[in-house]
Design an enzyme around this catalytic site. Structure first.
Site, PDB file in Angstrom:
ATOM      1  N   GLU A  95     -10.080 -12.192 -10.495  1.00 35.14           N
ATOM      2  CA  GLU A  95     -11.636 -11.544 -10.347  1.00 35.14           C
ATOM      3  C   GLU A  95     -12.207 -12.291  -9.322  1.00 35.14           C
ATOM      4  O   GLU A  95     -11.445 -13.284  -8.589  1.00 35.14           O
ATOM      5  CB  GLU A  95     -12.411 -12.146 -11.608  1.00 35.14           C
ATOM      6  CG  GLU A  95     -11.744 -11.613 -12.657  1.00 35.14           C
ATOM      7  CD  GLU A  95     -12.360 -10.228 -13.100  1.00 35.14           C
ATOM      8  OE1 GLU A  95     -12.500  -9.267 -11.928  1.00 35.14           O
ATOM      9  OE2 GLU A  95     -12.379  -9.716 -14.028  1.00 35.14           O
TER      10      GLU A  95
ATOM     11  N   ASP B  31      -0.726  -8.849 -16.496  1.00 34.75           N
ATOM     12  CA  ASP B  31      -1.682  -9.744 -17.452  1.00 34.75           C
ATOM     13  C   ASP B  31      -1.879  -9.133 -18.815  1.00 34.75           C
ATOM     14  O   ASP B  31      -1.210  -8.212 -19.055  1.00 34.75           O
ATOM     15  CB  ASP B  31      -3.124  -9.433 -16.692  1.00 34.75           C
ATOM     16  CG  ASP B  31      -3.359  -7.996 -16.083  1.00 34.75           C
ATOM     17  OD1 ASP B  31      -2.745  -7.239 -16.675  1.00 34.75           O
ATOM     18  OD2 ASP B  31      -4.219  -7.811 -15.479  1.00 34.75           O
TER      19      ASP B  31
ATOM     20  N   ASP C  73     -14.403  -3.943  -8.574  1.00 32.61           N
ATOM     21  CA  ASP C  73     -14.911  -5.028  -7.636  1.00 32.61           C
ATOM     22  C   ASP C  73     -13.703  -5.659  -6.927  1.00 32.61           C
ATOM     23  O   ASP C  73     -13.789  -6.686  -6.412  1.00 32.61           O
ATOM     24  CB  ASP C  73     -15.348  -6.143  -8.656  1.00 32.61           C
ATOM     25  CG  ASP C  73     -14.235  -6.768  -9.829  1.00 32.61           C
ATOM     26  OD1 ASP C  73     -13.180  -6.234  -9.538  1.00 32.61           O
ATOM     27  OD2 ASP C  73     -14.580  -7.500 -10.462  1.00 32.61           O
TER      28      ASP C  73
ATOM     29  N   HIS D 145     -10.528  -6.509  -7.669  1.00 34.26           N
ATOM     30  CA  HIS D 145      -9.482  -7.561  -8.348  1.00 34.26           C
ATOM     31  C   HIS D 145      -8.297  -6.638  -8.345  1.00 34.26           C
ATOM     32  O   HIS D 145      -8.022  -5.672  -8.586  1.00 34.26           O
ATOM     33  CB  HIS D 145     -10.070  -7.989  -9.634  1.00 34.26           C
ATOM     34  CG  HIS D 145      -9.961  -7.219 -10.889  1.00 34.26           C
ATOM     35  ND1 HIS D 145     -11.086  -6.623 -11.401  1.00 34.26           N
ATOM     36  CD2 HIS D 145      -9.053  -6.565 -11.381  1.00 34.26           C
ATOM     37  CE1 HIS D 145     -10.949  -6.033 -12.523  1.00 34.26           C
ATOM     38  NE2 HIS D 145      -9.845  -5.748 -12.346  1.00 34.26           N
TER      39      HIS D 145
HETATM   40  C1  GLP Z   1      -7.858  -3.788 -15.427  1.00 33.54           C
HETATM   41  C2  GLP Z   1      -6.366  -4.540 -15.228  1.00 33.54           C
HETATM   42  C3  GLP Z   1      -6.167  -4.224 -13.614  1.00 33.54           C
HETATM   43  C4  GLP Z   1      -6.149  -2.949 -13.495  1.00 33.54           C
HETATM   44  C5  GLP Z   1      -7.714  -2.595 -13.695  1.00 33.54           C
HETATM   45  C6  GLP Z   1      -7.960  -1.253 -13.109  1.00 33.54           C
HETATM   46  O1  GLP Z   1      -8.722  -4.883 -15.100  1.00 33.54           O
HETATM   47  N1  GLP Z   1      -6.269  -5.857 -15.645  1.00 33.54           N
HETATM   48  O2  GLP Z   1      -4.842  -4.716 -13.522  1.00 33.54           O
HETATM   49  O3  GLP Z   1      -5.933  -2.577 -12.203  1.00 33.54           O
HETATM   50  O4  GLP Z   1      -8.103  -2.921 -15.048  1.00 33.54           O
HETATM   51  O5  GLP Z   1      -8.155  -0.354 -14.167  1.00 33.54           O
HETATM   52  P1  GLP Z   1      -8.179   1.147 -14.065  1.00 33.54           P
HETATM   53  O6  GLP Z   1      -6.871   1.808 -13.360  1.00 33.54           O
HETATM   54  O7  GLP Z   1      -8.224   1.762 -15.367  1.00 33.54           O
HETATM   55  O8  GLP Z   1      -9.303   1.603 -13.023  1.00 33.54           O
END
Ligand code: GLP
Length: 247
Positions: A148, A72, A141, A143
């Site tokens: 989402e 993404d 959440d 995702h």
């Molecule tokens: C963002 C990214 C996700 C990732 C998530 C969790 O939303 N788009 O791909 O998995 O963050 O991030 P973290 O590893 O910092 O908790």
């Protein structure tokens, strides 16, 4: 779906780094037969990238015949913004290994036609015959990528508005100011991830415990897109002790 529990975030990351190294080396990629690797951002994969860089420096892995597709990218952040996923990937991995810059694929969140950008990205993944291994993180959440809660489980790469909870969680990267967090992102879809031959997820810390519980013990549910991996024939979720608190 297999669940692997490790003591802490570092040992969970180390497990995944070794898993990826083993997969790439066993595949023995060449120019004609590259290994196609899907990659995430976020704080959880940082120690995985650190281990991969160390392994590269020790001559245990090469990225010369690896083609990457990132999950993404934010819409509207300049590519050289410190919090763009383009910058993140170069700072944490690409600048330190022997990957060919032409083999790096990251969605362009500033493309003039965002829908066209997503369609082309999806087509490029298909052109290579799909992703061999998709590494992912998970939001609090539930995702995956930026799919989402409420995302269609058959979704493909597309434009997505970020959930309030995600913007709140990601504000820590923008001086704690939610107003600076982009409101939209381009993201691969749930089905894009499901089409990978193999999916490996990292989830560490107590903030992921509810998402892990819902994804593993709950039913397949579009309100927790990670749960769809229950239907994947080859998915692996690697967690630390803290992320198992609700299991
Ligand atoms: C963002 C990214 C996700 C990732 C998530 C969790 O939303 N788009 O791909 O998995 O963050 O991030 P973290 O590893 O910092 O908790």
């Amino acid at each position: 779906m297999r669940l692997i529990i490790r003591e802490d975030a570092d040992t969970a990351a180390e497990y995944i780094a070794e898993y990826i190294i083993e997969r790439i080396n066993t595949f023995a990629p060449t120019t004609e037969r590259p290994f196609i690797l899907g990659l995430p951002t976020g704080s959880s994969p940082v120690p995985i990238y650190r281990s991969l860089v160390t392994a590269y420096q020790m001559g245990r892995i090469s990225f010369r015949h690896v083609i990457t597709f990132n999950m993404d990218e934010y819409v509207g952040l300049p590519r050289d913004h410190p919090e763009s996923y383009y910058t993140f990937m170069h700072t944490n991995l690409f600048n330190h290994v022997d990957i060919d810059p032409d083999n790096i694929n990251i969605l362009n969140g500033n493309a003039p036609d965002l829908q066209e950008e997503c369609t082309m990205y999806e087509a490029k993944i298909q052109k290579y015959g799909g992703i061999h291994l998709f590494l992912g993180g998970v939001g609090s959440d539930g995702h995956i990528a930026f799919n989402e809660p409420g995302s269609s489980l058959s979704s493909r790469t597309r434009l997505k508005s970020l959930a309030y909870e995600t913007m709140l969680a990601n504000a820590r990267f923008f001086n704690g100011d939610m107003g600076l967090v982009p409101r939209m992102a381009l993201t691969v879809g749930v089905q894009t991830i499901m089409n990978a031959k193999e999916v490996v997820i990292i989830a560490t810390g107590a903030s992921k415990a509810l998402a892990i519980q819902s994804a593993i013990e709950g039913g397949v549910n579009h309100m927790c897109t990670l749960s769809c991996l229950q239907l994947h024939p080859c998915s692996l979720v690697v967690v630390d002790q803290d992320a198992t608190m609700e299991l």
